[in-house]
Enzyme design. Sequence first.
Site, mmCIF file in Angstrom:
data_model
loop_
_atom_site.group_PDB
_atom_site.id
_atom_site.type_symbol
_atom_site.label_atom_id
_atom_site.label_comp_id
_atom_site.label_asym_id
_atom_site.label_seq_id
_atom_site.Cartn_x
_atom_site.Cartn_y
_atom_site.Cartn_z
ATOM 1 N N ILE A 78 77.421 72.283 -1.756
ATOM 2 C CA ILE A 78 76.497 71.595 -0.884
ATOM 3 C C ILE A 78 75.180 70.878 -1.486
ATOM 4 C CG2 ILE A 78 77.122 72.652 0.992
ATOM 5 C CD1 ILE A 78 74.755 74.485 0.848
ATOM 6 N N GLY A 81 70.999 70.983 -8.548
ATOM 7 C CA GLY A 81 69.660 70.761 -9.018
ATOM 8 C C GLY A 81 69.476 71.040 -10.587
ATOM 9 N N ASP A 195 56.500 74.752 -6.189
ATOM 10 C CA ASP A 195 57.616 73.719 -6.322
ATOM 11 C C ASP A 195 57.711 72.942 -4.772
ATOM 12 O OD1 ASP A 195 59.543 72.252 -7.437
ATOM 13 O OD2 ASP A 195 61.029 73.750 -7.459
#
Length: 497
Positions: A78, A81, A195
């Site tokens: 799905i 990164g 982040d």
Amino acid sequence: MLALTAQQIAERATDLNLLTDRQLQEIWGALGSRNASAAEFKQALLRREMLTSYQIGRLERGDKSGYFYGRYKVLYLIGTGTFARVYRAVETQTGQIIALKVLRRRYDDKPEQREQFLHEGQVGMTLRHPNIVPIYDVGTEASALYFVMEFVEGRNLREFVKVRKCCAAAEAVQIISDVARGLDYALQSGVAHRDIKMSNVLISSRGEAKLVDFGLASTKAMTDDLLVNCANARTIDYAGLERACGVRKDDPRSDLYFVGCMLYNMVTGEAPLAETRDRIQRLSKTRFLQVLPVEKVASEIALPKPLITLINRAVQLDASARYQTPRELLADLDLVYGKLSEMDTMLEDEASVVPVPGIAPDSQLLPNAPPTRRPVMIVESNMPMQDLFRQRLKRSGFRVLVTSDPQRAVARFQEAEPPASCVVFSAGELGERALNAFATFVRAPATCHIPAMLLLARNQAEWADRGTGAPHHVVLTMPVTLRKIRDVLERLVPVEM
């Protein structure tokens, strides 16, 4: 590479424990023969949800690993990164659907990245809040590190904004308020995010925002050379910001700066920081000095002043002038949302009428309002259109409430006392948001008896068949005169004698 037969696919699936003998017998029985084609066999597997297309593709490529991590079976990919891949998976004992995040194999021999990944998982297991995606388990499978998270039905904020182009102010403030609540809880637990970016905010199918990926992007003990060669661009952004501000590394106010950047982007459709892949430029103070005040970027959107003030404070380069804690930011977000709510419920304003394409001017509207003022809610994001409805319908004897948030309008009508006798969803700028809200409204048991109208732009005419056929549910397509709209409202909401 030669195409596999149905029998070969079956053998590979059973060897890897993706299919049981019983399931395989069921498939052969349904097909009536073991001589079925590979295409027929794969379609039967997909129809019965015994395998996914992702699993079948890997079987056909000859992949022999990556189907299971501990007691979790991978269904399909799905997201990817820099450091990890995320899969939809199922817990084999309970059938629970989860998200499985797996560190990429290229980091197997890199202790620092493995330690960071483990740290993220361990931090996530300590956090339990409605606006943070929980982590349930951390494990290792054949040297591959993984952790198990809640599977959130929905999409990330980057995808959400890509579809929206530009979010309504109230919607954006609600989402960022969820983010601030999650950050506030985490900070009270001694954890900063480090982040913050739109792809790390998930928007659930219920409209809730949830934070993911805590603690992976640490800038601690990084030299210039390490930063320039760092794989994570957001690590560089945080380092560049903190150098430009002259604050220590890992300052918790840095999270709030990037929260402000997300809100800026949501309401303008433009990122405040110049997009670049050059790592030296990402570290440059000039990049942060070039951020324009939000009102200059959104000059044609007419953002409410309280929201402009909030965003500009959130993206202050001077850290002492910025919001100091998530709780402080959240307090102002709540105040701004209250102001937006007041603006959404404007009654009997004396706003000037502005010509609007698609609605013809009508000089024959009633010059004096009848004594009974019938409440009508207008769901419209275009401010000139709002003014036009408010001014003209007021003169025709209606009390006009205006909101730009379709979901909020539906929710208000589901309360014990509906705020109006009728609702008009204008899809010109709101698009599918208005269409979906209208569809919900006319079918939900709590609201299906209430009169409703859907106004479509000319290029939305294909949606004209979305009504129920009930006489109190009306769909009109532009161009249309305001007299026509008024006449329909007169029928839907007659004057009480």
